[in-house]
Every structure is written in structure tokens, then in C-alpha cells.
Write a protein that holds these residues in place. Structure first.
Motif, PDB file in Angstrom:
ATOM      1  N   SER A  59     -30.124  33.965  17.807  1.00  0.00           N
ATOM      2  CA  SER A  59     -30.973  33.740  18.986  1.00  0.00           C
ATOM      3  C   SER A  59     -32.347  34.371  18.818  1.00  0.00           C
ATOM      4  O   SER A  59     -33.263  34.066  19.576  1.00  0.00           O
ATOM      5  CB  SER A  59     -30.301  34.330  20.225  1.00  0.00           C
ATOM      6  N   GLY A  60     -32.480  35.287  17.858  1.00  0.00           N
ATOM      7  CA  GLY A  60     -33.750  35.969  17.655  1.00  0.00           C
ATOM      8  C   GLY A  60     -33.511  37.389  17.160  1.00  0.00           C
ATOM      9  O   GLY A  60     -32.362  37.822  17.057  1.00  0.00           O
ATOM     10  N   THR A  61     -34.591  38.084  16.854  1.00  0.00           N
ATOM     11  CA  THR A  61     -34.460  39.429  16.298  1.00  0.00           C
ATOM     12  C   THR A  61     -35.181  40.433  17.206  1.00  0.00           C
ATOM     13  O   THR A  61     -36.326  40.209  17.594  1.00  0.00           O
ATOM     14  CB  THR A  61     -35.056  39.480  14.872  1.00  0.00           C
ATOM     15  N   VAL A  62     -34.483  41.519  17.505  1.00  0.00           N
ATOM     16  CA  VAL A  62     -34.994  42.518  18.445  1.00  0.00           C
ATOM     17  C   VAL A  62     -34.836  43.908  17.836  1.00  0.00           C
ATOM     18  O   VAL A  62     -33.797  44.207  17.235  1.00  0.00           O
ATOM     19  CB  VAL A  62     -34.203  42.470  19.779  1.00  0.00           C
ATOM     20  N   VAL A  63     -35.858  44.741  17.959  1.00  0.00           N
ATOM     21  CA  VAL A  63     -35.662  46.171  17.699  1.00  0.00           C
ATOM     22  C   VAL A  63     -35.732  46.883  19.043  1.00  0.00           C
ATOM     23  O   VAL A  63     -36.508  46.511  19.925  1.00  0.00           O
ATOM     24  CB  VAL A  63     -36.695  46.785  16.704  1.00  0.00           C
ATOM     25  N   ILE A  64     -34.883  47.883  19.189  1.00  0.00           N
ATOM     26  CA  ILE A  64     -34.780  48.540  20.490  1.00  0.00           C
ATOM     27  C   ILE A  64     -34.590  50.038  20.302  1.00  0.00           C
ATOM     28  O   ILE A  64     -34.030  50.479  19.289  1.00  0.00           O
ATOM     29  CB  ILE A  64     -33.612  47.916  21.292  1.00  0.00           C
TER      30      ILE A  64
ATOM     31  N   ALA B 109     -44.086  55.259  19.116  1.00  0.00           N
ATOM     32  CA  ALA B 109     -44.677  53.918  19.187  1.00  0.00           C
ATOM     33  C   ALA B 109     -44.878  53.342  17.784  1.00  0.00           C
ATOM     34  O   ALA B 109     -44.618  52.154  17.538  1.00  0.00           O
ATOM     35  CB  ALA B 109     -46.018  53.994  19.931  1.00  0.00           C
ATOM     36  N   HIS B 110     -45.315  54.180  16.860  1.00  0.00           N
ATOM     37  CA  HIS B 110     -45.525  53.714  15.479  1.00  0.00           C
ATOM     38  C   HIS B 110     -44.228  53.185  14.879  1.00  0.00           C
ATOM     39  O   HIS B 110     -44.211  52.157  14.220  1.00  0.00           O
ATOM     40  CB  HIS B 110     -46.066  54.858  14.614  1.00  0.00           C
ATOM     41  N   ARG B 111     -43.141  53.913  15.134  1.00  0.00           N
ATOM     42  CA  ARG B 111     -41.863  53.494  14.539  1.00  0.00           C
ATOM     43  C   ARG B 111     -41.396  52.165  15.142  1.00  0.00           C
ATOM     44  O   ARG B 111     -40.894  51.292  14.417  1.00  0.00           O
ATOM     45  CB  ARG B 111     -40.822  54.599  14.732  1.00  0.00           C
ATOM     46  N   PHE B 112     -41.575  52.007  16.453  1.00  0.00           N
ATOM     47  CA  PHE B 112     -41.209  50.726  17.074  1.00  0.00           C
ATOM     48  C   PHE B 112     -41.923  49.572  16.361  1.00  0.00           C
ATOM     49  O   PHE B 112     -41.317  48.578  15.984  1.00  0.00           O
ATOM     50  CB  PHE B 112     -41.620  50.721  18.560  1.00  0.00           C
ATOM     51  N   VAL B 113     -43.225  49.737  16.190  1.00  0.00           N
ATOM     52  CA  VAL B 113     -44.015  48.634  15.633  1.00  0.00           C
ATOM     53  C   VAL B 113     -43.716  48.452  14.139  1.00  0.00           C
ATOM     54  O   VAL B 113     -43.511  47.318  13.659  1.00  0.00           O
ATOM     55  CB  VAL B 113     -45.531  48.882  15.872  1.00  0.00           C
ATOM     56  N   ASP B 114     -43.664  49.549  13.407  1.00  0.00           N
ATOM     57  CA  ASP B 114     -43.397  49.451  11.961  1.00  0.00           C
ATOM     58  C   ASP B 114     -42.056  48.761  11.697  1.00  0.00           C
ATOM     59  O   ASP B 114     -41.946  47.905  10.807  1.00  0.00           O
ATOM     60  CB  ASP B 114     -43.395  50.851  11.328  1.00  0.00           C
TER      61      ASP B 114
ATOM     62  N   GLY C 256     -37.837  46.320  22.305  1.00  0.00           N
ATOM     63  CA  GLY C 256     -37.271  46.767  23.582  1.00  0.00           C
ATOM     64  C   GLY C 256     -37.386  48.279  23.692  1.00  0.00           C
ATOM     65  O   GLY C 256     -37.007  49.008  22.779  1.00  0.00           O
ATOM     66  N   ILE C 257     -37.940  48.749  24.818  1.00  0.00           N
ATOM     67  CA  ILE C 257     -38.161  50.190  24.986  1.00  0.00           C
ATOM     68  C   ILE C 257     -37.455  50.652  26.259  1.00  0.00           C
ATOM     69  O   ILE C 257     -37.745  50.168  27.356  1.00  0.00           O
ATOM     70  CB  ILE C 257     -39.670  50.524  25.083  1.00  0.00           C
ATOM     71  N   SER C 258     -36.536  51.596  26.083  1.00  0.00           N
ATOM     72  CA  SER C 258     -35.745  52.087  27.203  1.00  0.00           C
ATOM     73  C   SER C 258     -36.237  53.475  27.621  1.00  0.00           C
ATOM     74  O   SER C 258     -36.528  54.317  26.774  1.00  0.00           O
ATOM     75  CB  SER C 258     -34.280  52.162  26.756  1.00  0.00           C
ATOM     76  N   SER C 259     -36.318  53.712  28.937  1.00  0.00           N
ATOM     77  CA  SER C 259     -36.736  55.028  29.455  1.00  0.00           C
ATOM     78  C   SER C 259     -35.934  55.349  30.703  1.00  0.00           C
ATOM     79  O   SER C 259     -35.867  54.528  31.616  1.00  0.00           O
ATOM     80  CB  SER C 259     -38.221  55.022  29.847  1.00  0.00           C
ATOM     81  N   LEU C 260     -35.381  56.530  30.749  1.00  0.00           N
ATOM     82  CA  LEU C 260     -34.699  56.946  31.980  1.00  0.00           C
ATOM     83  C   LEU C 260     -35.636  57.724  32.890  1.00  0.00           C
ATOM     84  O   LEU C 260     -35.417  57.804  34.091  1.00  0.00           O
ATOM     85  CB  LEU C 260     -33.461  57.794  31.651  1.00  0.00           C
TER      86      LEU C 260
ATOM     87  N   GLY D 182     -45.575  57.273  29.298  1.00  0.00           N
ATOM     88  CA  GLY D 182     -46.233  58.069  28.262  1.00  0.00           C
ATOM     89  C   GLY D 182     -46.961  57.215  27.222  1.00  0.00           C
ATOM     90  O   GLY D 182     -46.689  56.020  27.050  1.00  0.00           O
ATOM     91  N   ALA D 183     -47.861  57.862  26.519  1.00  0.00           N
ATOM     92  CA  ALA D 183     -48.691  57.167  25.528  1.00  0.00           C
ATOM     93  C   ALA D 183     -47.900  56.708  24.310  1.00  0.00           C
ATOM     94  O   ALA D 183     -48.374  55.897  23.515  1.00  0.00           O
ATOM     95  CB  ALA D 183     -49.830  58.086  25.088  1.00  0.00           C
ATOM     96  N   GLN D 184     -46.672  57.233  24.149  1.00  0.00           N
ATOM     97  CA  GLN D 184     -45.870  56.843  22.986  1.00  0.00           C
ATOM     98  C   GLN D 184     -44.843  55.753  23.327  1.00  0.00           C
ATOM     99  O   GLN D 184     -44.063  55.346  22.485  1.00  0.00           O
ATOM    100  CB  GLN D 184     -45.121  58.068  22.449  1.00  0.00           C
ATOM    101  N   ALA D 185     -44.846  55.308  24.586  1.00  0.00           N
ATOM    102  CA  ALA D 185     -43.901  54.245  24.964  1.00  0.00           C
ATOM    103  C   ALA D 185     -44.632  52.895  24.925  1.00  0.00           C
ATOM    104  O   ALA D 185     -45.380  52.627  23.989  1.00  0.00           O
ATOM    105  CB  ALA D 185     -43.317  54.552  26.339  1.00  0.00           C
ATOM    106  N   ALA D 186     -44.434  52.059  25.943  1.00  0.00           N
ATOM    107  CA  ALA D 186     -44.989  50.701  25.889  1.00  0.00           C
ATOM    108  C   ALA D 186     -46.515  50.692  25.728  1.00  0.00           C
ATOM    109  O   ALA D 186     -47.067  49.853  25.014  1.00  0.00           O
ATOM    110  CB  ALA D 186     -44.585  49.937  27.145  1.00  0.00           C
ATOM    111  N   LYS D 187     -47.180  51.658  26.380  1.00  0.00           N
ATOM    112  CA  LYS D 187     -48.653  51.709  26.259  1.00  0.00           C
ATOM    113  C   LYS D 187     -49.075  51.869  24.796  1.00  0.00           C
ATOM    114  O   LYS D 187     -50.002  51.220  24.326  1.00  0.00           O
ATOM    115  CB  LYS D 187     -49.200  52.893  27.061  1.00  0.00           C
TER     116      LYS D 187
END
Lengths: 222, 342
Positions: free
Chosen positions: A91-96, A131-136, A147-151, A158-163
Motif C-alpha cells: 500500500s506504500g512505505t512509511v517511516v514512523i 528531525a534529521h533522522r526522520f528525513v534521512d 509519521g511523527i507521534s507525540s504524547l 518542538g523544533a525537532q518534530a514536524a516543524k
């Protein structure tokens, strides 16, 4: 037993958070000759869809039910896929992962389970992800969605999440190729927060995440 | 009328000058004193000092002895917290890696004498000295059923709870209950008058209704019977309370419910009637972006639903550190003004 009855029995077991009964229903179906494709497409996926609809309609499903449904259904799909007559189409590829500073993993685990049950290729980057690791990792794995999860609020905003991820995608000219979805408690309390942090979408729960991610993948430019 | 008198009168349904207004400013304390969180939380008197200053600055009715939720794990052997300049500390070391580690959970014989209680005790001592008898001093204590999530991790605890009963699960719950009772006693003896009893596992947002009926409520009942309902406030960690209010009221005699912003105040009031205090909770995450007018309108909406018939308190939820001071003033000022009894 007819396939509709199997689907009903599987759904009832998931709703009752009865792991043993859910697995027994699948075992008996396989034993009775129901093919792996039917188990996935006519039992597991419609059941997950049905749970999502019940959740959306009256909020009558709990986090525990989502948790168990995601874990069992992803296990069943993982077992069935190698038995398919024809190779299945992903269905597609996701990193989370959970955002930097966030060490809570339950919600993410539910989403991972739901996406795997929905036949997405999912790589779980774990907790406390920059954030770098998500994108890399998204680039390395050819993922269409991050996909970014935050409780907690500060890990969502924060600057290291979706922003941060948005800024990196922009900087690397990847915004057309990689979409960003967010989830977790802060987004439930403010349904506009996902826009504030620069995400493309958010999902209230793992079941909803399946459709949301599928929708984002349609927007991705090849 | 002092804030404490106001709270007690509201619980008992007697006339008050205005509704009690609670505000939960925790992480703001370090910023108020200009300290890094690790430095701030290392000294109970600093926490008390910040609580007093914050209450004075905004004018609400309560002070907190809570440092951060993970403090309870430290009382049970957690050796590392992860601090952040932007939000609350996280538990950085799980006391249990699996259910085979139940023996690693050591419940102190006397919580009040445990080294990890030294700073909360200093905080309470100072709060009691400065505002005791005038302002309610609040403590936050995690319920028996929820505490294992802090020791083992939610991801591991939830499947254990959903699975069949095992001797290890029973043993862990018994230990957590023993700790819960001792911890409530320690906080009360040190000066806490209001104890927020945190139990997301008793919310239907978290667990299925059947589980709550068959298992969770029995532990709620046992917890409350062991410590008495006096001063205990039922809270589901931000998850909805309304669906279980009636059952909890009938089984425990609890007289105060701290709602979720997702609960309907009017519905909660209908269910509790004059049997209990309803604490309506503003969705404070929206204070990050709302205008002052929007804040006031939401306070007005909640008070219109909650004030008729009395037994109503206005409160906040987690109050993220990013909320501008102006918005905190807007929320508290509106509640103080609109909550005044005509």
C-alpha cells in the motif's frame, strides 16, 4: 462457516479484546480452507474498517481495543502475505517514530500495527527521533510518508518534530515526494495543531491513520 | 472567604462568594525562578516558592506539591529522569523490563522517610507554613492500576492487563496498592489536603467498558476504601470521566471529579447532581493559539453549564509551558470574574 460469519466473529473478538478467541477464529478459518487473500481482504481489513467506523460514529471503542486489534491484525496479515497466490502490492512505505524528547510508544505501536494490517511497509524508528533522522530514513527507504507521534505538547510543537521535518523537506526540495502525518494526545485536544506544526495531516487513532496515510500517498508526486 | 473555605463550602453545597478556580502551573515554576528544570526540581523549597509566586501572580485558588508525575517512579527505584527545558521530565529508566521483574519493585516501608520524598516533604512544609489553612495544597497520586505503566511502560502493561490474570500481575498490583496507600498517607501527613487520584484505566477512552466494570472499578473501590474518600479527587489523566462517574460515585463515595476537556460539563453535572463536586476543565492546549476573547468565551460557556446548582469548580488541564502569560491571565481573570456569585 461463511466468510461473513468469520468476519463477524473476528470483529466481536477484537471488540471484546479477546486475543485468544480472535486467533482461534483465524486458525479455524484457515483450517476450513479460507484462502490467505480472503483472510486479509474479507476478514481482517473489513473488520478494521468497521472498528474505525464505530470509533468515529460514537467513540465507543477504547485505546485498548485499538491496541489489541492492531497487534493481532498486523500479525495475521504478516502470516498470510507469504501465502498469497500472487505477490501482493504494498500500500506504500512509511517511516514512523516518536518525536525527539518523547519516550512514549503505545500510540505509535498501535499505528504501526494498523498500517501493517493495511499492508503498508512500515519502519519503526523508535522513540526520541530527531528531525534529521526522520528525513534521512525516509529518503533511504523511499518512504512516501513520515509519521511523527507525540504524547506531550512540547514534543509535538518542538523544533525537532514536524516543524523540523517540514523545514528539512523544504530545504532538500522533497515536499512533493514525502508527506508528513502526526498523531498523539495534543492533536486530539486541538484539531488545528497539525497545521500549526506544518504537518500535512493528522489521525485521531491508528485505524484512522490507515486512510489518512493512503490519502497522502495519492498526493505524492512520483 | 479563604480559598480553602470556598472549596469546602462548594463541595458541601453551601453558598460561596465565587466558584473555586484551580490552575495547574507546574513546569512554569522553573521559568518563574529563572532556573534550569534539573536545578529547580532538586530543591523542594524552590518548587514551593514558585508555586506561591505563581498563585500570587495569577490569583487562582490552589498550590501544588507535585513536581512531575515521574517522581512516584523514583520512590519505587527509578534511577534516571530525562529533563527538558520545554516540558515535564520523562521517566528515563524503567524499574521493570518485563513482568519477571516484579521482585525489583521495592515498596518503601515508610514513604515519608524515603530519600526521594525528602524534597516533596520540604515543599509541603513550606507551603503549609506559608499558605496552610488558607489555600488548598494539592498532591497528585497515581492509582494502583495505573502505576505499573510508570514502572514497566504503557506498551508492556496494557497487554498484561488485557491478558488472563497471572500471579505476577496480581503480585505487581498488590505492591502498587501497598505503595499507593503509603504514599497517600505520607502526602497527607506532610500537609496535602487535596489528592488528585489519577486513573486513566478507569476511563472508557482507555479501556473497554466491560474491563472497567469487571476489573478497574474493583481496584478503584479498594484504593479509596483504604485511604478514605476525604479530599480525594477522581481524575482519568485527561481522558473522559463522565461515562464512569455514576459507577464510581456509587461504589466509592468519592465526592469530587476532575473532568476531561472532552467531557460535557452539563452532562457531568446532571450525573453528579448534588452528590459531588464537578471540576470543569478547560482545554488549555488551545490557549497556545486562542485570542483573549476566545479564552473568555470558552470560560463563559463552561461556567454557564457548570455553575447552576453549585458544586462546581473551574480548572485547567496540563497547562503546557508554551502558553503565553497573557493567556493564563485571560483564563484565570475570566473565571474569577464570571465565577463570582451574584
Amino acid at each position: 462457516m461463511r466468510i461473513e460469519q468469520i468476519t463477524q466473529a473476528y470483529g466481536d473478538a477484537l471488540f471484546d479484546t479477546d486475543r485468544g478467541q480472535a486467533l482461534r477464529v483465524i486458525e479455524e478459518a484457515v483450517h476450513a480452507g479460507v484462502g490467505p487473500e480472503d483472510v486479509v481482504f474479507r476478514v481482517v481489513l473489513p473488520t478494521m474498517e468497521n472498528l474505525m467506523n464505530r470509533s468515529a460514529e460514537d467513540g465507543a471503542t477504547s485505546l485498548a481495543q485499538h491496541f489489541l486489534a492492531s497487534q493481532i491484525s498486523s500479525d495475521v496479515v504478516e502470516r498470510m502475505l507469504p501465502l498469497f497466490q500472487k505477490a501482493h502490492v504494498s500500500s506504500g512505505t512509511v517511516v514512523i517514530g516518536s518525536a525527539l524528547g518523547d519516550f512514549h510508544g503505545l500510540g505509535k505501536r498501535i499505528v504501526v500495527g494498523c498500517l501493517k494490517a493495511g499492508m503498508f511497509e512500515v519502519t519503526d524508528l523508535g522513540l526520541n527521533v530527531t528531525a534529521h533522522r526522520f528525513v534521512d530514513e525516509a529518503v533511504r527507504l523511499g518512504a512516501q510518508v513520515i509519521g511523527i507521534s507525540s504524547l506531550m505538547v512540547h514534543t509535538a510543537t518542538g523544533a525537532q518534530a514536524a516543524k523540523g521535518v517540514r523545514a528539512l523537506l523544504k530545504e532538500r526540495n522533497l515536499e512533493g515526494r514525502i508527506k508528513v502525518i502526526v498523531g498523539g494526545a495534543p492533536y486530539l485536544f486541538d484539531e488545528n495543531l497539525f497545521r500549526t506544526v506544518g504537518a500535512d495531516a493528522f489521525a485521531r487513532n491508528g485505524l484512522e491513520a490507515v486512510n489518512a496515510v493512503a490519502g497522502l500517498i495519492k498526493e505524492v508526486k512520483p | 472567604m479563604t480559598a480553602l473555605e470556598r472549596l469546602i463550602a462548594t463541595i458541601e453545597g453551601r453558598p460561596v462568594d465565587r466558584i473555586p478556580v484551580f490552575c495547574n502551573l507546574l513546569d512554569q515554576g522553573a521559568r518563574e525562578l529563572g532556573l534550569a528544570p534539573r536545578e529547580y526540581f532538586a530543591d523542594g523549597e524552590r518548587v514551593a516558592e514558585a508555586q506561591l509566586r505563581l498563585r500570587e501572580k495569577y490569583g487562582y485558588d490552589n498550590v501544588w506539591s507535585l513536581f512531575y508525575v515521574g517522581r512516584e517512579a523514583e520512590l519505587l527505584g527509578c534511577e534516571a529522569m530525562i529533563y527538558s527545558a520545554e516540558g515535564p521530565p520523562n521517566v528515563g529508566h524503567m524499574v521493570m523490563k518485563s513482568m519477571d521483574d516484579v521482585d525489583k519493585v521495592i515498596v518503601p516501608d515508610d514513604v515519608a522517610r524515603h530519600p526521594a520524598f525528602e524534597q516533596p516533604a520540604r515543599c509541603l512544609k513550606m507551603l503549609k507554613r506559608e499558605v496552610g489553612g488558607r489555600y488548598p495544597i494539592c498532591a497528585y497520586i497515581t492509582s494502583t492500576m495505573t502505576l505499573p505503566a510508570m514502572l514497566l511502560g504503557m506498551e508492556k502493561w496494557m497487554p498484561v492487563l488485557l491478558g488472563p490474570p497471572t500471579p505476577e500481575r496480581s503480585a505487581l498490583l498488590e505492591k502498587c496498592h501497598d505503595f499507593f496507600v503509603k504514599e497517600v498517607r505520607a502526602y497527607r501527613e506532610a500537609g496535602a489536603q487535596v489528592v488528585i487520584y489519577a486513573n486513566p484505566f478507569a476511563s472508557t477512552d482507555f479501556m473497554p467498558a466491560r474491563f472497567i466494570r469487571d476489573e478497574a472499578l474493583a481496584w478503584v473501590q479498594r484504593d479509596i476504601e483504604a485511604v478514605g474518600a476525604e479530599g480525594m479527587v477522581f481524575y482519568c489523566g485527561g481522558a473522559r470521566v463522565t461515562p464512569t462517574i455514576d459507577a464510581v460515585l456509587n461504589r466509592t463515595g468519592l465526592r469530587a471529579f476532575y473532568l476531561s476537556p472532552l467531557d460535557e460539563v452539563a452532562e457531568a453535572k446532571r450525573l453528579t447532581s448534588d452528590r459531588a463536586l464537578c471540576c470543569g476543565v478547560l482545554n488549555d492546549i488551545k490557549l497556545l493559539r486562542w485570542s483573549n476573547d476566545e479564552v473568555r468565551a470558552e470560560v463563559a460557556r463552561m461556567l454557564a453549564a457548570g455553575m447552576p446548582g453549585g458544586h462546581f469548580l473551574f480548572g485547567s488541564l496540563v497547562m503546557p509551558l508554551g502558553i503565553p502569560e497573557e493567556k493564563i491571565h485571560a483564563m484565570v481573570d475570566a473565571a474569577l470574574e464570571l465565577g463570582t456569585t451574584k
